[in-house]
Design an enzyme around this catalytic site. Sequence first.
Site, mmCIF file in Angstrom:
data_model
loop_
_atom_site.group_PDB
_atom_site.id
_atom_site.type_symbol
_atom_site.label_atom_id
_atom_site.label_comp_id
_atom_site.label_asym_id
_atom_site.label_seq_id
_atom_site.Cartn_x
_atom_site.Cartn_y
_atom_site.Cartn_z
ATOM 1 N N ASP A 222 0.818 -1.208 0.000
ATOM 2 C CA ASP A 222 0.000 0.000 0.000
ATOM 3 C C ASP A 222 0.857 1.265 0.000
ATOM 4 O O ASP A 222 1.856 1.356 0.731
ATOM 5 C CB ASP A 222 -0.894 -0.008 1.250
ATOM 6 C CG ASP A 222 -1.771 1.223 1.356
ATOM 7 O OD1 ASP A 222 -2.646 1.395 0.486
ATOM 8 O OD2 ASP A 222 -1.576 2.014 2.300
ATOM 9 N N GLU A 295 1.502 -0.343 -4.990
ATOM 10 C CA GLU A 295 0.618 0.777 -5.311
ATOM 11 C C GLU A 295 1.423 2.071 -5.290
ATOM 12 O O GLU A 295 1.934 2.481 -4.251
ATOM 13 C CB GLU A 295 -0.518 0.880 -4.293
ATOM 14 C CG GLU A 295 -1.450 2.051 -4.586
ATOM 15 C CD GLU A 295 -2.228 2.537 -3.373
ATOM 16 O OE1 GLU A 295 -3.309 3.120 -3.587
ATOM 17 O OE2 GLU A 295 -1.761 2.352 -2.239
#
Length: 579
Positions: A222, A295
């Site tokens: 993330d 990401e």
Amino acid sequence: MTSWLSLFLLIGLGLLAVDAASPWWKTASFYQIYPRSFKDTDGDGIGDLNGVTEKLEYLKEIGVTATWLSPFLKSPMADFGYDISDFKDVDPLFGDMEDFENMVARAKELNVKIILDFVPNHSSDECDWFIRSAAGEEKYKDYYIWHPGFVDANGQRRPPTNWVSVFRGSAWEWHEGRQEYYLHQFHKKQPDFNFRNPVVREEMNNVLRFWLEKGVDGFRVDAIYHAFEIEADANGNYPDEPRNDWTNDPDEYGYTHKIYTVDQPETPHLVFEWREILEQFQADNGGDERILMVETWSPIEIVMDYYGNSTADGAQIPFNFQLISNLHYDSDAYHYEYLINNWLNLMPEGKSANWVIGNHDKNRVGSRFGADRVDLFNILLLTLPGCSITYNGEEIGMLDGYVSWEDTVDPQACNGYESNYMENSRDPARTPMHWSDEKMAGFTTASSTWLPVGQDYAQRNVKTERGVSLSHLNIFKRLQQLRKEPSIEEGSAEIKAVSNYVLAVKRYLSGDYVYISLFNIFDTIENVDLTKVFGGLPANFQYALVTEKSIKRVGDKISASSVTLMPHEAIVLRSTTMA
């Protein structure tokens, strides 16, 4: 005996290629599950791990290779699981470690791989590490980014810099106990780790090792581009970021130009270290390759750095957000062509592409581009070269659910104003999955859910669409079958705009059929002469996949020189002869 001798001679002369099997992830179909909204089994109106386990057979039904699960670790839920208080335990809201282990075991039985959402940039402020850091314990005092700030001429203490949080307001929060500010690039309950501290790096390395031992097949990392900030100067101070000129609101994330808080040069090297951990685990334990999906909403040239360099391997899958970020409702075929080919052209040699058009942070595909284009985008995603990432519900054409201001829970919206909360809220794309036309869409037996169920669930749901031959769901399943064809799974690709209105994707492999996907982006009828688009085509094709907009049926023959497309129609054609 003679045939084996001939085979060896051919190999020795280099006339017969013998390649090891491609890694499983290169052409995989990934499926993102948002656990809170996937399936509730304990009647509290919130999805859980047992719900995921219950629906793993559905993933197998729709041709999914691996599923990435959004966070389910222990958390106060200030940002719905992205604020982790214990990186090695399951939050009771979703179940317990035994439920997780049962889910992994069932997934292995079905050969569905499990990808864990790894959140390294920050923890919860209720994490034991942060509590100890705030208390000044020697081992933990530099786990996070701390600074005393400055006292101005009026005797008022102010934050160290003008850095702004993604969730609005200053990225610095005063801690009364430690008498210092801590950095939080997201919610104030999400303090940023200090990755310049090698002890922190090893702490997070051990998190990866823990979950690898538990049987996960990889990690979706993330917000990696936030992991490092510019290094403090000799006095321990940080520079202000320059102003942007499109907003005068100092609490708006776009108030400053992000040159010190994202995309620092050290960040890809962090990913290289994690890749080494995965490779070492595989060397020690065997099994299929474990993967990293990262990401980063960075400029495309920076995203490419995450693949690795000449001396280090990086992530197998740095998320390709070109389509999700840069396509708009009115984008024409030339824009599609550019975005797709730009990624393929910039991608380092020997690497594999990936395609993303929806996720839990963006409005639903059908809401952004129109419900008439749901099949079009699923066909595009699943016939381009490389792997695809599908957000749960996109296979049935789910649209954004309506969530009132009173029901809104997303901090990105709640930290703003009621007048424009819908522009910032991620809640509409996170409403519960539509399993059936029964009460609460078959998601739960509870009388209420954590977010309201979408109002159109009776029409758009798995149960209903299973029974409609050209439903979004059945088209998605047919696409997954087509992806196994050699030309689509392993072949070369050409992506061309035929006109402003029509995009064409050609997939081909010597000794196999030629496949061409056509996409009529707008609401006019279009006729295409494929022989003027691609050279050396067979004269005749047949329909391999149609949608409910089509006037043809699968198996119908068509001349390559004249293909008619209805408004918003997308089709897949297959040559009647092999290349």
